[in-house]
Design a protein around this motif. Structure first.
Motif, PDB file in Angstrom:
ATOM      1  N   ARG A  45      59.876 -27.515   6.470  1.00 34.96           N
ATOM      2  CA  ARG A  45      58.644 -27.805   5.523  1.00 34.96           C
ATOM      3  C   ARG A  45      57.807 -28.675   6.226  1.00 34.96           C
ATOM      4  NH1 ARG A  45      57.458 -22.646   3.634  1.00 34.96           N
ATOM      5  NH2 ARG A  45      58.951 -22.021   2.108  1.00 34.96           N
ATOM      6  N   GLY A  46      58.253 -29.594   6.899  1.00 34.07           N
ATOM      7  CA  GLY A  46      57.459 -30.715   7.104  1.00 34.07           C
ATOM      8  C   GLY A  46      56.858 -30.422   8.478  1.00 34.07           C
ATOM      9  N   LEU A  47      56.887 -29.343   9.221  1.00 33.44           N
ATOM     10  CA  LEU A  47      56.710 -29.209  10.456  1.00 33.44           C
ATOM     11  C   LEU A  47      55.317 -28.572  10.412  1.00 33.44           C
ATOM     12  CD1 LEU A  47      57.412 -29.046  13.649  1.00 33.44           C
ATOM     13  CD2 LEU A  47      58.658 -27.038  13.105  1.00 33.44           C
ATOM     14  N   GLU A  48      54.065 -29.204  10.742  1.00 29.94           N
ATOM     15  CA  GLU A  48      52.823 -28.817  10.548  1.00 29.94           C
ATOM     16  C   GLU A  48      52.247 -28.766  11.876  1.00 29.94           C
ATOM     17  OE1 GLU A  48      50.777 -31.515   7.751  1.00 29.94           O
ATOM     18  OE2 GLU A  48      52.004 -30.474   5.987  1.00 29.94           O
ATOM     19  N   ARG A  72      48.341 -22.366  18.392  1.00 30.57           N
ATOM     20  CA  ARG A  72      48.404 -23.878  18.224  1.00 30.57           C
ATOM     21  C   ARG A  72      47.930 -23.903  16.548  1.00 30.57           C
ATOM     22  NH1 ARG A  72      45.822 -26.986  23.271  1.00 30.57           N
ATOM     23  NH2 ARG A  72      46.117 -25.295  25.051  1.00 30.57           N
ATOM     24  N   GLN A  73      48.959 -24.589  15.873  1.00 25.25           N
ATOM     25  CA  GLN A  73      48.826 -24.833  14.433  1.00 25.25           C
ATOM     26  C   GLN A  73      48.720 -26.419  14.285  1.00 25.25           C
ATOM     27  OE1 GLN A  73      48.921 -21.976  12.361  1.00 25.25           O
ATOM     28  NE2 GLN A  73      48.246 -23.473  10.759  1.00 25.25           N
ATOM     29  N   TYR A  78      44.392 -23.266  12.662  1.00 31.56           N
ATOM     30  CA  TYR A  78      45.067 -22.741  13.674  1.00 31.56           C
ATOM     31  C   TYR A  78      43.992 -22.188  14.869  1.00 31.56           C
ATOM     32  CZ  TYR A  78      43.241 -18.792  11.052  1.00 31.56           C
ATOM     33  OH  TYR A  78      42.439 -17.727  10.172  1.00 31.56           O
ATOM     34  N   ASP A  79      44.484 -22.024  16.036  1.00 28.07           N
ATOM     35  CA  ASP A  79      43.805 -21.678  17.287  1.00 28.07           C
ATOM     36  C   ASP A  79      44.818 -20.587  17.919  1.00 28.07           C
ATOM     37  OD1 ASP A  79      41.290 -22.929  17.064  1.00 28.07           O
ATOM     38  OD2 ASP A  79      42.420 -24.715  17.709  1.00 28.07           O
ATOM     39  N   ILE A  80      44.402 -19.228  17.872  1.00 30.84           N
ATOM     40  CA  ILE A  80      45.479 -18.239  18.555  1.00 30.84           C
ATOM     41  C   ILE A  80      44.537 -17.565  19.527  1.00 30.84           C
ATOM     42  CG2 ILE A  80      46.548 -16.184  17.870  1.00 30.84           C
ATOM     43  CD1 ILE A  80      46.542 -17.021  14.913  1.00 30.84           C
ATOM     44  N   THR A 202      52.271 -34.401  18.704  1.00 32.59           N
ATOM     45  CA  THR A 202      50.707 -34.220  18.064  1.00 32.59           C
ATOM     46  C   THR A 202      49.545 -33.782  18.783  1.00 32.59           C
ATOM     47  OG1 THR A 202      50.626 -36.391  18.424  1.00 32.59           O
ATOM     48  CG2 THR A 202      51.386 -36.021  16.445  1.00 32.59           C
ATOM     49  N   GLY A 203      49.798 -33.793  20.373  1.00 35.04           N
ATOM     50  CA  GLY A 203      48.842 -33.558  21.249  1.00 35.04           C
ATOM     51  C   GLY A 203      48.992 -32.049  21.702  1.00 35.04           C
TER      52      GLY A 203
END
Length: 204
Positions: A45-48, A72-73, A78-80, A202-203
């Protein structure tokens, strides 16, 4: 981008690729799958912030498409990127819980609902908001989730929002247990994902 070219043959080969890879090594059952599931949910759940790359196949009643997927989330954003084979074109979907923008080679469109935008523009039935959670092996938020667990407390199948979703080939990825394949079937179509790589820094 030529949508007709995007819809051409090759779907069968893509589905064979998605279905033919060997499953991961068997895992010993646990004594309490429900408790294992609750811990699994808490871990994920904490995987954002994450990025996945792989293959996507989309099928409607009449047509099918297959492509490379780069998702990418970042929290709610999001960028899909969906890249069709043989230079047939790229679709970019960028947004958050409030707004989404669809970019192709020929046009830029925006809307509030990504699912409806994809359907109206390309004829695709893709549950974008829910799929963000399904790719992690989690139900999307809501009261309608009907999960079925496997012997080690992971999602084997889920019924939610009018879709039936199957999860296969779980693997350990940077300490997270995640499905390698996600197959979603709805009334008006199917979406099949074969995930090749995950990143969680994070990058992404």
């Amino acid at each position: 981008m030529s949508l007709n070219r995007l819809r051409q043959a090759g779907l069968v080969g893509a589905f064979v690729l998605l279905l033919s890879a060997c499953a991961g090594a068997p895992v010993a059952p646990v004594t309490d799958p429900q408790s294992a599931w609750e811990q699994h949910v808490a871990d994920l759940r904490g995987l954002e912030n994450w990025r996945l790359t792989g293959r996507i196949a989309i099928q409607t009643a009449d047509e099918g498409w297959h492509a490379t997927l780069d998702w990418r989330q970042f929290g709610d954003h999001y960028d899909i990127r969906i890249i069709a084979p043989l230079g047939q074109g790229t679709v970019m979907l960028s947004g958050d819980s409030e707004r989404v923008v669809l970019r192709t080679a020929n046009e830029i469109l925006d809307a509030r609902d990504p699912d409806q935008l994809l359907y109206e523009t390309l004829g695709w039935r893709v549950p974008v908001a829910a799929l963000r959670h399904w790719v992690l092996g989690l139900p999307a938020p809501g009261e309608d989730a009907r999960p079925e667990l496997d012997a080690v407390g992971r999602l084997a199948e889920l019924r939610q929002r009018g879709w039936r979703i199957r999860f296969q080939d779980y693997e350990q990825r940077a300490g997270y247990t995640l499905p390698g394949r996600v197959f979603a079937r709805g009334v008006e179509g199917q979406v099949r994902l074969a995930i090749g790589e995950w990143r969680f820094d994070t990058g992404v």
